[in-house]
Design a protein around this motif. Structure first.
Motif, PDB file in Angstrom:
ATOM      1  N   ALA A  74      -8.146  19.207 -36.937  1.00 24.26           N
ATOM      2  CA  ALA A  74      -9.150  20.182 -36.515  1.00 24.26           C
ATOM      3  C   ALA A  74      -8.548  21.582 -36.461  1.00 24.26           C
ATOM      4  O   ALA A  74      -9.164  22.552 -36.912  1.00 24.26           O
ATOM      5  CB  ALA A  74      -9.725  19.793 -35.154  1.00 24.26           C
ATOM      6  N   HIS A  94     -11.432  28.544 -23.814  1.00 24.26           N
ATOM      7  CA  HIS A  94     -12.072  27.656 -24.783  1.00 24.26           C
ATOM      8  C   HIS A  94     -11.848  28.272 -26.164  1.00 24.26           C
ATOM      9  O   HIS A  94     -12.419  29.312 -26.473  1.00 24.26           O
ATOM     10  CB  HIS A  94     -13.568  27.524 -24.492  1.00 24.26           C
ATOM     11  N   LEU A 124     -12.415  25.348 -31.769  1.00 22.66           N
ATOM     12  CA  LEU A 124     -12.962  24.063 -31.315  1.00 22.66           C
ATOM     13  C   LEU A 124     -14.407  24.269 -30.881  1.00 22.66           C
ATOM     14  O   LEU A 124     -14.848  23.836 -29.825  1.00 22.66           O
ATOM     15  CB  LEU A 124     -12.113  23.503 -30.162  1.00 22.66           C
ATOM     16  N   TRP A 125     -15.165  24.904 -31.737  1.00 20.20           N
ATOM     17  CA  TRP A 125     -16.526  25.335 -31.455  1.00 20.20           C
ATOM     18  C   TRP A 125     -17.474  24.190 -31.108  1.00 20.20           C
ATOM     19  O   TRP A 125     -18.476  24.397 -30.441  1.00 20.20           O
ATOM     20  CB  TRP A 125     -17.067  26.135 -32.636  1.00 20.20           C
ATOM     21  N   TRP A 126     -17.197  22.967 -31.529  1.00 18.63           N
ATOM     22  CA  TRP A 126     -18.106  21.835 -31.310  1.00 18.63           C
ATOM     23  C   TRP A 126     -17.821  21.067 -30.012  1.00 18.63           C
ATOM     24  O   TRP A 126     -18.507  20.108 -29.696  1.00 18.63           O
ATOM     25  CB  TRP A 126     -18.045  20.873 -32.494  1.00 18.63           C
ATOM     26  N   THR A 127     -16.818  21.521 -29.258  1.00 12.50           N
ATOM     27  CA  THR A 127     -16.444  20.820 -28.029  1.00 12.50           C
ATOM     28  C   THR A 127     -16.141  21.827 -26.922  1.00 12.50           C
ATOM     29  O   THR A 127     -15.977  23.010 -27.192  1.00 12.50           O
ATOM     30  CB  THR A 127     -15.232  19.897 -28.284  1.00 12.50           C
ATOM     31  N   ASP A 128     -16.059  21.350 -25.714  1.00 10.36           N
ATOM     32  CA  ASP A 128     -15.781  22.225 -24.575  1.00 10.36           C
ATOM     33  C   ASP A 128     -14.329  22.144 -24.113  1.00 10.36           C
ATOM     34  O   ASP A 128     -14.020  22.490 -22.975  1.00 10.36           O
ATOM     35  CB  ASP A 128     -16.701  21.881 -23.392  1.00 10.36           C
ATOM     36  N   TYR A 168     -11.903  29.381 -29.979  1.00 11.68           N
ATOM     37  CA  TYR A 168     -12.974  29.567 -30.963  1.00 11.68           C
ATOM     38  C   TYR A 168     -12.975  28.480 -32.024  1.00 11.68           C
ATOM     39  O   TYR A 168     -14.022  28.115 -32.561  1.00 11.68           O
ATOM     40  CB  TYR A 168     -12.841  30.945 -31.642  1.00 11.68           C
ATOM     41  N   GLU A 206      -9.925  24.517 -38.851  1.00 12.78           N
ATOM     42  CA  GLU A 206     -10.814  25.500 -38.233  1.00 12.78           C
ATOM     43  C   GLU A 206     -10.146  26.798 -37.787  1.00 12.78           C
ATOM     44  O   GLU A 206     -10.816  27.822 -37.694  1.00 12.78           O
ATOM     45  CB  GLU A 206     -11.524  24.873 -37.028  1.00 12.78           C
TER      46      GLU A 206
END
Length: 72
Positions: A47, A15, A19-23, A17, A51
């Motif tokens: 994104a 996962h 894409l912190w708002w999604t899994d 880092y 990010e």
């Protein structure tokens, strides 16, 4: 060119880092970057560009891919 910030970014089940708002996993993220829908590709590339650490961006996209989605 500097190496990526973590070799885990090359593992499909990681996962990321940035894409912190999604899994999403790396594998799922790569699928979205390869989508046939340009809006989907643009969202996830945006994104990534927003990010991720600059050195990690190049694991996922090329300058040609960026230019193709952002011609202006």
């Amino acid at each position: 060119m500097l190496p990526c910030t973590s070799s885990d970014l090359e593992l499909p089940d990681t996962h990321p880092y940035f894409l912190w708002w999604t899994d999403l996993t790396i594998a799922q993220f790569r699928e979205r970057l390869a989508s046939s829908d340009p809006d989907v590709r643009a969202y996830w590339m945006g994104a990534l560009l927003r990010e991720a650490n600059t050195r990690d961006v190049w694991l996922f996209v090329t300058t040609d891919e960026i230019r193709a989605l952002c011609p202006a």
